[in-house]
Design an enzyme around this catalytic site. Structure first.
Site, short mmCIF file in Angstrom:
data_model
loop_
_atom_site.label_atom_id
_atom_site.label_comp_id
_atom_site.label_asym_id
_atom_site.label_seq_id
_atom_site.Cartn_x
_atom_site.Cartn_y
_atom_site.Cartn_z
N ARG A 7 34.49 118.57 16.95
CA ARG A 7 35.33 119.27 17.94
C ARG A 7 36.40 118.35 18.54
O ARG A 7 36.76 118.49 19.71
CB ARG A 7 34.49 119.87 19.06
CG ARG A 7 33.63 121.05 18.62
CD ARG A 7 34.48 122.30 18.54
NE ARG A 7 33.69 123.47 18.16
CZ ARG A 7 33.18 124.34 19.03
NH1 ARG A 7 33.37 124.19 20.30
NH2 ARG A 7 32.50 125.36 18.59
N ARG B 213 39.61 121.64 23.76
CA ARG B 213 40.04 121.88 25.14
C ARG B 213 40.06 120.66 26.04
O ARG B 213 40.64 120.71 27.12
CB ARG B 213 39.15 122.97 25.76
CG ARG B 213 39.49 124.34 25.21
CD ARG B 213 38.39 125.33 25.53
NE ARG B 213 37.19 124.97 24.79
CZ ARG B 213 36.06 125.67 24.80
NH1 ARG B 213 35.97 126.75 25.56
NH2 ARG B 213 35.03 125.30 24.09
N ARG C 17 47.45 126.17 22.71
CA ARG C 17 46.55 127.34 22.76
C ARG C 17 47.15 128.42 23.65
O ARG C 17 47.10 129.60 23.32
CB ARG C 17 45.20 126.84 23.29
CG ARG C 17 44.22 127.86 23.73
CD ARG C 17 43.32 128.28 22.58
NE ARG C 17 42.10 128.86 23.09
CZ ARG C 17 42.03 129.95 23.81
NH1 ARG C 17 43.13 130.61 24.12
NH2 ARG C 17 40.87 130.41 24.24
N ASP D 122 37.37 127.81 12.34
CA ASP D 122 36.07 128.12 12.91
C ASP D 122 35.13 128.61 11.82
O ASP D 122 35.59 129.20 10.83
CB ASP D 122 36.18 129.19 14.01
CG ASP D 122 34.94 129.18 14.89
OD1 ASP D 122 34.88 128.36 15.82
OD2 ASP D 122 34.00 129.96 14.61
N TYR E 18 24.97 134.52 13.76
CA TYR E 18 26.06 135.16 14.52
C TYR E 18 26.36 136.55 13.98
O TYR E 18 26.69 137.46 14.74
CB TYR E 18 27.33 134.30 14.48
CG TYR E 18 27.22 133.06 15.33
CD1 TYR E 18 27.45 133.10 16.71
CD2 TYR E 18 26.88 131.84 14.78
CE1 TYR E 18 27.34 131.97 17.50
CE2 TYR E 18 26.76 130.69 15.56
CZ TYR E 18 26.99 130.76 16.92
OH TYR E 18 26.87 129.65 17.69
#
Ligand code: CP3
Length: 344
Positions: free
Chosen positions: A25, A29, A38, A75, A151
């Site tokens: 990652r 952010r 973003r 992703d 998921y």
């Protein structure tokens, strides 16, 4: 001839002159330049599917920190999206998918990945590779079949992936078919990334730690073994890292024996010395600084790095975190980490 990239050296079983380092990652952010792009893109999936944005975001942490690997910005849920599932990322809430729960739901999905979803990803890979220094490896990735299935079945993240565990027990025919589909399409997806210019790929099994030992063999090891085999039929010698988060020592040993991966990613709970003794001569070991040590910083961070470097000394070690960097991590602590690791 040794490859120029010290990550690829480690994946080939050599102990490089200095320890290569990247972070799961690493584009994200905690970086102001990420947050800015973003906001401009509007939402997370628009970043993923725009090759120029995905390239830019992938390169941001390389420019700032000079990591030894770049990881494709995308992703793991692009795969179910490209099978035809609806996918959205709600800000602050994580992913939302329309769940699949039966063989008939699975029949409603595509057999192969929708090229209109995968081609911007492959285009991004080619663009990124063209803009990286030769000594920086480009890593592609996918989710492991088990983790992606969790998921797809729950339609969202859950604390212990109970919906998928229940489905695997209640409807094994459906579950086997879902895993088989994911093995096949994930192989195509990784081959596409390798053909577009990825130097190696990582398989993220973020939820293997919720499985009992027998289910770990059935749902983590066997599907990854088949995925690795399929990728290497089309790309012989493909370099592959598996990250089975939460795996036990016995699980890691068996995974290495049965899948033939070139490296295993360790999460921060791994028994490092025992792993080095059991696997150090066989595969590269990637990991495993606690992401919370990186939030703490200071003397605690230095001590955690020193312990990690000492435990894995002599192995083909790729320095990384034990899981993704958290958004609240101070950039100064990433810089502190890099100074320390590069001082070895
Ligand atoms: O490592 C990298 O820098 C490459 C990009 C990458 C992302 N996700 C970007 C991302 C990679 C390799 C992933 C993998 C991924 N995605 C995993 C496996 C690794 C892990 O963390 O366990 C999983 C389980 C997912 C699914 C996913 N994506 C969740 C559960 C979430 C929400 C939680 C969160 O962190 O926000 C995401 C969103 C996501 N993926 C973000 C990023 C940068 C945040 C999106 C945003 O900007 O709001």
């Amino acid at each position: 001839m040794l490859p120029r990239s010290i990550i690829l050296q480690a994946l080939a079983g050599h102990v490089p002159d200095r320890t290569p380092v990247w972070m799961m990652r690493q584009a994200g952010r905690y970086l102001p330049e990420y947050r800015e792009l973003r906001a401009k893109a509007g939402d997370f999936l628009s970043l993923c599917y725009n090759p120029d944005y995905a390239t830019e975001v992938t390169l941001q942490p390389i420019r700032r920190f000079g990591f030894d690997a770049a990881i494709l910005f995308s992703d793991i849920l692009v795969v179910p999206h490209a099978l035809g599932m609806k996918l959205a990322f709600e800000t602050g809430e994580g992913p939302r998918l329309d769940p699949v729960g039966s063989l008939s739901d699975l029949k409603g999905l595509r057999e192969t990945l929708d090229p209109s979803r995968t081609s911007p990803v492959f285009e991004a890979v080619a663009k990124i590779r063209a803009n990286l220094p030769v000594e920086t490896a480009l890593l592609g990735f996918c989710g492991a079949p088990w983790t992606v299935a969790t998921y797809m079945i729950a339609g969202r993240g859950t604390p212990d992936q109970a919906p998928a565990r229940i489905a695997s027990l209640m409807d094994p025919a459906f579950f086997d078919a879902l895993i088989d589909r994911l093995v096949e399409v994930s192989a195509d997806y990784l081959v596409g990334q390798l053909e577009a210019g990825a130097d190696a790929v990582q398989i993220f099994d973020s939820w293997s730690g919720v499985l009992d030992p027998e289910s770990f063999v059935r749902w983590t090891i066997r599907p990854i073994a088949r995925l690795v085999r399929l990728v290497r039929t089309k790309r012989p010698g493909a370099r592959i890292i598996a990250f089975p988060k939460g795996a036990t020592l016995a699980g890691l040993i068996r995974l290495v024996e049965e899948t033939g991966v070139d490296a295993v990613g360790l999460d921060w709970t791994a028994e490092r010395k025992a792993v080095r003794l059991a696997l150090g001569g066989k595969v590269a070991l990637q990991g495993n600084l606690d992401p919370l040590a990186l939030i703490a910083g200071g003397a605690g961070l230095d001590a955690a790095i020193d312990a990690l470097m000492a435990d894995l000394r002599g192995a083909a070690h790729i320095f990384n975190l034990g899981h993704g960097i958290r958004p609240e991590t101070p950039i100064a602590h990433v810089e502190q980490m890099l100074r320390r690791v590069r001082g070895y």
